[in-house]
Design a protein around this motif. Sequence first.
Motif, short mmCIF file in Angstrom:
data_model
loop_
_atom_site.label_atom_id
_atom_site.label_comp_id
_atom_site.label_asym_id
_atom_site.label_seq_id
_atom_site.Cartn_x
_atom_site.Cartn_y
_atom_site.Cartn_z
N ARG A 147 75.20 -24.18 17.78
CA ARG A 147 74.32 -24.73 18.81
C ARG A 147 74.03 -26.19 18.49
NH1 ARG A 147 69.03 -21.46 20.15
NH2 ARG A 147 70.68 -20.02 20.79
N LYS A 148 74.15 -27.05 19.49
CA LYS A 148 73.94 -28.46 19.28
C LYS A 148 72.49 -28.72 18.87
CE LYS A 148 74.57 -32.93 21.51
NZ LYS A 148 74.96 -33.62 22.75
N PRO A 149 72.27 -29.35 17.69
CA PRO A 149 70.91 -29.62 17.24
C PRO A 149 70.20 -30.55 18.22
CG PRO A 149 72.51 -29.95 15.46
CD PRO A 149 73.27 -29.82 16.73
N THR A 150 68.91 -30.33 18.41
CA THR A 150 68.12 -31.17 19.30
C THR A 150 67.37 -32.20 18.47
OG1 THR A 150 67.84 -29.34 20.84
CG2 THR A 150 66.31 -31.18 21.03
N MET A 151 67.67 -33.47 18.71
CA MET A 151 67.02 -34.56 17.99
C MET A 151 66.31 -35.43 19.00
SD MET A 151 66.70 -35.26 14.83
CE MET A 151 66.42 -36.52 13.58
N THR A 152 64.99 -35.42 18.97
CA THR A 152 64.20 -36.20 19.91
C THR A 152 63.78 -37.52 19.27
OG1 THR A 152 62.12 -35.22 19.16
CG2 THR A 152 63.32 -34.08 20.93
N SER A 153 63.26 -38.41 20.07
CA SER A 153 62.79 -39.69 19.55
C SER A 153 61.66 -39.49 18.53
CB SER A 153 62.33 -40.60 20.69
OG SER A 153 61.29 -39.98 21.44
N ALA A 154 60.79 -38.53 18.80
CA ALA A 154 59.68 -38.26 17.87
C ALA A 154 60.22 -37.78 16.52
CB ALA A 154 58.74 -37.22 18.47
N LYS A 155 61.25 -36.93 16.56
CA LYS A 155 61.84 -36.45 15.31
C LYS A 155 62.52 -37.58 14.54
CE LYS A 155 62.63 -31.63 16.64
NZ LYS A 155 63.64 -30.56 16.79
N VAL A 156 63.18 -38.48 15.27
CA VAL A 156 63.83 -39.62 14.62
C VAL A 156 62.80 -40.51 13.94
CG1 VAL A 156 65.17 -41.73 15.00
CG2 VAL A 156 65.84 -39.60 16.14
N ARG A 157 61.70 -40.78 14.64
CA ARG A 157 60.64 -41.61 14.07
C ARG A 157 60.07 -40.98 12.80
NH1 ARG A 157 61.30 -46.54 16.21
NH2 ARG A 157 60.87 -46.65 18.45
N LEU A 158 59.80 -39.67 12.87
CA LEU A 158 59.24 -38.97 11.70
C LEU A 158 60.24 -38.97 10.56
CD1 LEU A 158 57.03 -37.33 10.38
CD2 LEU A 158 57.93 -35.28 11.50
N ALA A 159 61.51 -38.73 10.86
CA ALA A 159 62.55 -38.74 9.83
C ALA A 159 62.66 -40.11 9.20
CB ALA A 159 63.88 -38.32 10.43
N VAL A 188 69.47 -40.82 10.37
CA VAL A 188 68.69 -41.67 9.48
C VAL A 188 69.34 -41.66 8.09
CG1 VAL A 188 66.42 -42.06 8.44
CG2 VAL A 188 66.59 -41.13 10.75
N SER A 189 69.35 -42.81 7.45
CA SER A 189 69.93 -42.91 6.11
C SER A 189 68.94 -42.40 5.07
CB SER A 189 70.30 -44.36 5.80
OG SER A 189 69.13 -45.10 5.54
N PRO A 190 69.38 -42.17 3.82
CA PRO A 190 68.46 -41.71 2.76
C PRO A 190 67.31 -42.69 2.49
CG PRO A 190 70.73 -41.32 2.11
CD PRO A 190 70.78 -42.14 3.36
N THR A 191 67.48 -43.96 2.86
CA THR A 191 66.42 -44.96 2.65
C THR A 191 65.54 -45.15 3.88
OG1 THR A 191 67.94 -46.73 3.30
CG2 THR A 191 67.79 -46.21 0.94
#
Length: 217
Positions: A147-159, A188-191
């Motif tokens: 199943r295609k993972p769902t990545m939202t803008s909020a998740k990207v910001r938190l990550a 997102v990169s490890p840094t």
Amino acid sequence: MGELVGYMRVSKADGSQTLDLQRDALIAAGVNPAMIYQDFASGKKDDRAGLENCLKAVRPGDTLTVWKLDRLGRDLRHLVTTVDDLSRRDIGFRVLSGQTPIDTGSAQGKLMFGIFASLAEFERELIRERTIAGLRSARARGRVGGRKPTMTSAKVRLAQASMGKQGTVVADLCTELKISRQTLYRHVSPTGDLRPDGMRVLGITEIELPALTRKLS
């Protein structure tokens, strides 16, 4: 010898507003009125309490009896699965009328039971093959679990914020965001730096990125 257990159903959709015809047929076939379960619902409706209670009440050696075959299943798949389950539980099945009367006490009825069991096995095998094929296809595209993972803008910001901090446990972060480790690192990169997929989710171009990084810092 087991008991005869009856089930009947009516719905507005098929115009059968009364249970009298079905009840009379079941009683005439020898079903105890106290052992008749009923539903006023569409055949395609999932929550049929009467059928659920009926299937719980029948015991090995009993015979589930219905007026017509379409009274039992909400669709062909459900019908096949239900009849196959009865067979596995050593419960007989009898259809009193219609184009397909069935009585597992007869040779023809046993043959029909066998056909239902074969169809159920065929359906299970199809589902298994489709699932395996889907997972292989997903892995080939770099996805986990089919199943295609769902990545939202909020998740990207938190990550982005979390990965930039010392002490962040990647496994815990992935669990919180409900994504795979692969999906996290693709955005997102490890840094904590944004990667192309992360920029796409946020609607950021590479030209805008330096200014945004200064603003976040």
